[in-house]
Design a protein around this motif. Structure first.
Motif, mmCIF file in Angstrom:
data_model
loop_
_atom_site.group_PDB
_atom_site.id
_atom_site.type_symbol
_atom_site.label_atom_id
_atom_site.label_comp_id
_atom_site.label_asym_id
_atom_site.label_seq_id
_atom_site.Cartn_x
_atom_site.Cartn_y
_atom_site.Cartn_z
ATOM 1 N N TYR A 59 31.546 19.799 55.268
ATOM 2 C CA TYR A 59 31.123 20.839 54.331
ATOM 3 C C TYR A 59 29.748 21.382 54.674
ATOM 4 O O TYR A 59 28.815 20.642 54.948
ATOM 5 C CB TYR A 59 31.104 20.288 52.908
ATOM 6 C CG TYR A 59 30.739 21.312 51.862
ATOM 7 C CD1 TYR A 59 31.694 22.189 51.374
ATOM 8 C CD2 TYR A 59 29.434 21.416 51.384
ATOM 9 C CE1 TYR A 59 31.376 23.148 50.426
ATOM 10 C CE2 TYR A 59 29.098 22.378 50.433
ATOM 11 C CZ TYR A 59 30.079 23.235 49.957
ATOM 12 O OH TYR A 59 29.744 24.173 49.013
ATOM 13 N N ARG B 267 33.020 16.423 49.515
ATOM 14 C CA ARG B 267 33.504 17.807 49.570
ATOM 15 C C ARG B 267 33.719 18.211 51.023
ATOM 16 O O ARG B 267 32.936 17.858 51.905
ATOM 17 C CB ARG B 267 32.505 18.741 48.895
ATOM 18 C CG ARG B 267 32.898 20.216 48.957
ATOM 19 C CD ARG B 267 31.909 21.118 48.219
ATOM 20 N NE ARG B 267 32.117 21.029 46.782
ATOM 21 C CZ ARG B 267 31.341 20.352 45.956
ATOM 22 N NH1 ARG B 267 30.284 19.708 46.437
ATOM 23 N NH2 ARG B 267 31.589 20.300 44.671
ATOM 24 N N PHE B 268 34.780 18.992 51.255
ATOM 25 C CA PHE B 268 35.088 19.501 52.586
ATOM 26 C C PHE B 268 35.426 20.987 52.490
ATOM 27 O O PHE B 268 36.022 21.441 51.508
ATOM 28 C CB PHE B 268 36.272 18.753 53.201
ATOM 29 C CG PHE B 268 36.003 17.294 53.436
ATOM 30 C CD1 PHE B 268 35.489 16.855 54.646
ATOM 31 C CD2 PHE B 268 36.241 16.356 52.438
ATOM 32 C CE1 PHE B 268 35.214 15.515 54.855
ATOM 33 C CE2 PHE B 268 35.974 15.013 52.636
ATOM 34 C CZ PHE B 268 35.453 14.590 53.853
ATOM 35 N N ALA B 269 35.026 21.732 53.501
ATOM 36 C CA ALA B 269 35.387 23.148 53.568
ATOM 37 C C ALA B 269 36.794 23.274 54.125
ATOM 38 O O ALA B 269 37.213 22.497 54.988
ATOM 39 C CB ALA B 269 34.396 23.903 54.449
ATOM 40 N N VAL C 292 36.955 31.158 56.233
ATOM 41 C CA VAL C 292 36.598 30.099 55.288
ATOM 42 C C VAL C 292 37.341 30.384 53.988
ATOM 43 O O VAL C 292 37.079 31.385 53.318
ATOM 44 C CB VAL C 292 35.078 30.046 55.048
ATOM 45 C CG1 VAL C 292 34.745 28.935 54.070
ATOM 46 C CG2 VAL C 292 34.334 29.840 56.359
ATOM 47 N N LEU D 218 40.511 20.892 57.273
ATOM 48 C CA LEU D 218 39.236 20.602 56.630
ATOM 49 C C LEU D 218 38.177 20.341 57.693
ATOM 50 O O LEU D 218 38.460 19.750 58.740
ATOM 51 C CB LEU D 218 39.361 19.376 55.729
ATOM 52 C CG LEU D 218 40.534 19.334 54.744
ATOM 53 C CD1 LEU D 218 40.478 18.060 53.911
ATOM 54 C CD2 LEU D 218 40.541 20.560 53.849
ATOM 55 N N SER E 119 36.847 25.313 49.374
ATOM 56 C CA SER E 119 36.493 23.911 49.562
ATOM 57 C C SER E 119 37.297 23.025 48.617
ATOM 58 O O SER E 119 37.829 23.494 47.595
ATOM 59 C CB SER E 119 34.994 23.677 49.340
ATOM 60 O OG SER E 119 34.626 24.022 48.015
ATOM 61 N N GLN F 88 36.691 25.540 45.050
ATOM 62 C CA GLN F 88 36.281 26.912 45.377
ATOM 63 C C GLN F 88 37.379 27.544 46.222
ATOM 64 O O GLN F 88 37.859 26.936 47.180
ATOM 65 C CB GLN F 88 34.958 26.939 46.162
ATOM 66 C CG GLN F 88 33.765 26.426 45.384
ATOM 67 C CD GLN F 88 32.484 26.468 46.218
ATOM 68 O OE1 GLN F 88 31.524 27.126 45.875
ATOM 69 N NE2 GLN F 88 32.479 25.755 47.321
ATOM 70 N N SER F 89 37.765 28.752 45.861
ATOM 71 C CA SER F 89 38.837 29.413 46.592
ATOM 72 C C SER F 89 38.579 30.909 46.616
ATOM 73 O O SER F 89 38.513 31.546 45.568
ATOM 74 C CB SER F 89 40.193 29.136 45.920
ATOM 75 O OG SER F 89 41.229 29.859 46.540
ATOM 76 N N ARG G 4 27.227 24.468 52.897
ATOM 77 C CA ARG G 4 27.165 25.236 51.668
ATOM 78 C C ARG G 4 27.890 26.556 51.863
ATOM 79 O O ARG G 4 27.490 27.395 52.667
ATOM 80 C CB ARG G 4 25.702 25.478 51.282
ATOM 81 C CG ARG G 4 25.564 26.171 49.935
ATOM 82 C CD ARG G 4 24.105 26.340 49.589
ATOM 83 N NE ARG G 4 23.977 27.018 48.299
ATOM 84 C CZ ARG G 4 22.834 27.390 47.775
ATOM 85 N NH1 ARG G 4 21.710 27.157 48.420
ATOM 86 N NH2 ARG G 4 22.787 27.988 46.610
ATOM 87 N N GLN G 5 28.955 26.768 51.099
ATOM 88 C CA GLN G 5 29.780 27.951 51.280
ATOM 89 C C GLN G 5 29.382 29.096 50.357
ATOM 90 O O GLN G 5 29.515 30.257 50.707
ATOM 91 C CB GLN G 5 31.258 27.593 51.025
ATOM 92 C CG GLN G 5 31.775 26.475 51.911
ATOM 93 C CD GLN G 5 31.672 26.806 53.385
ATOM 94 O OE1 GLN G 5 32.024 27.908 53.803
ATOM 95 N NE2 GLN G 5 31.213 25.874 54.182
#
Length: 372
Positions: free
Chosen positions: A259, A200-202, A224, A256, A227, A245-246, A261-262
């Motif tokens: 990651y 996973r990447f932000a 941000v 990117l 992800s 996630q958007s 935790r967003q």
């Protein structure tokens, strides 16, 4: 002006300050230094049914009288004292200090180190907190970019949750056509990154540089966006990913980063120090803001700010003045809202406005109180 000992009950040895000049005052200090916050609460008689969080002691106040005004019974002065552990003797209190009128909520540390998997287990509010995206950040150091969205099968400019995308990393962050059409110095440098299915990447987007009043650079502002998760890896073409996630629309070209935790479980957390800060920017463009909108605060981890801390928002304004207009010095401070810190960097924090009785603007004063 000398300080004089004052008892909780003026009928038992505590003398009131008269216009001639004897100072007898009651206070319980929230702040450890006299130069701390100057915002003032209203007269206690206004709050017969709506108890405020604190009261600023004025000349002539006593704990005895305040207990009668706020609680309806002056004999409840020990209750008021119990909310102010920093006061060791109720007989030694002074004008200009602040006294808590209610018990502060219990400290609850935010689960900042929980695993990403735990964050995905539920996006509903938890019992003593809520899940909130970080929204954005200000940092003095440029983020380490690893990849970039280079395309999508979706026939639309804007991309969002559940949309498939193609992403590239390192040298492959730009397509061959993009490399031919742009100069190397115009392309954002990317760090090499080995990826696997499930990584996973932000997704972030660089905004304008934040400067102070003199034009000195303070840091870079990032939004941000959400992800992505890698769903397919190939040696011959770009990796395939899914936006999982958007919180804002994404576009081809968004970058990117590793990651973090967003979606954080943010719970109220007691502050360890008294602190004054200011709103230096906002996540969304505009002039005035309200509840549920994000702001950036010019205090961070170096100032002992933690996720879950709360700041009160203060303004000085005359009723007919436009929000943000500097008033005369004689205008007192008014408390107009509160923010909750959701993300902390070295020198800056991201917060969400949780209460606002008036429009919030960039430059507003923030105050954090130890124990609250």
């Amino acid at each position: 002006m000398s300080k004089k000992k004052v008892g909780p009950n003026p009928g038992r040895g505590a003398r009131r300050a008269m216009s001639g000049g004897i100072l007898a005052a009651a206070t319980m200090a929230i702040f450890g230094a006299p130069a701390m916050p100057q915002a003032q609460a209203q007269s206690p008689s206004v709050y017969a049914s709506d108890l405020p969080d604190y009261h600023v002691i004025r000349d002539g106040d006593t704990i005895w009288d305040l207990s009668g005004s706020y609680y309806g019974d002056p004999y409840q002065w020990p209750r008021m004292w119990s909310y102010n552990a920093h006061i060791t003797n109720p007989h030694w209190v002074y004008p200009g200090d602040i006294v808590y009128l209610q018990e502060a909520p219990p400290a609850q540390a935010a689960e900042a180190d929980a695993s990403p998997a735990a964050a995905q287990s539920s996006e509903q509010p938890v019992a003593s907190g809520m899940y909130l995206p970080t929204g954005g950040m200000i940092t003095a150091e440029e983020l380490a970019y690893t990849g970039r969205i280079i395309g999508s099968p979706k026939e639309a400019t804007m991309l969002g949750e559940h949309d498939p995308v193609w992403v590239g990393f390192g040298e492959d962050a730009y397509t061959e056509r993009e490399r031919e059409e742009t100069k190397e110095e115009d392309r954002t440098a990317m760090e090499e990154q080995e990826v696997a299915v499930g990584d996973r990447f932000a997704v972030v987007r660089l905004q304008e540089e934040i400067t102070d009043e003199e034009g000195n650079a303070l840091g870079q502002k990032y939004i941000v966006l959400g992800s992505v998760v890698i769903t397919e890896v190939s040696e011959n073409h770009a990796e395939t990913a899914m936006i999982d996630q958007s919180w804002r629309e994404m576009e081809r070209g968004d970058v990117l980063v590793p990651y973090e935790r967003q979606l954080k479980a943010v719970q109220p957390r007691q502050a360890e120090d008294d602190l004054i800060a200011h709103i230096v920017d906002t996540l969304q463009p505009g002039f005035a803001f309200g509840t549920d909108q994000y702001v950036f605060v010019d205090r961070g981890a170096e100032d002992n700010v933690r996720v879950g801390n709360r700041f009160f928002i203060y303004q000085r304004f005359e009723g007919l003045g436009r929000p943000g207009t500097a008033p005369d010095d004689e205008i007192p401070w008014q408390r107009v809202g509160q923010v909750l810190v959701v993300d902390v960097r070295e020198n800056y924090s991201t917060a969400i406005i949780t209460k606002a009785s008036r429009e919030i603007v960039v430059g507003d004063r923030l105050e954090m109180y130890a124990g609250y």
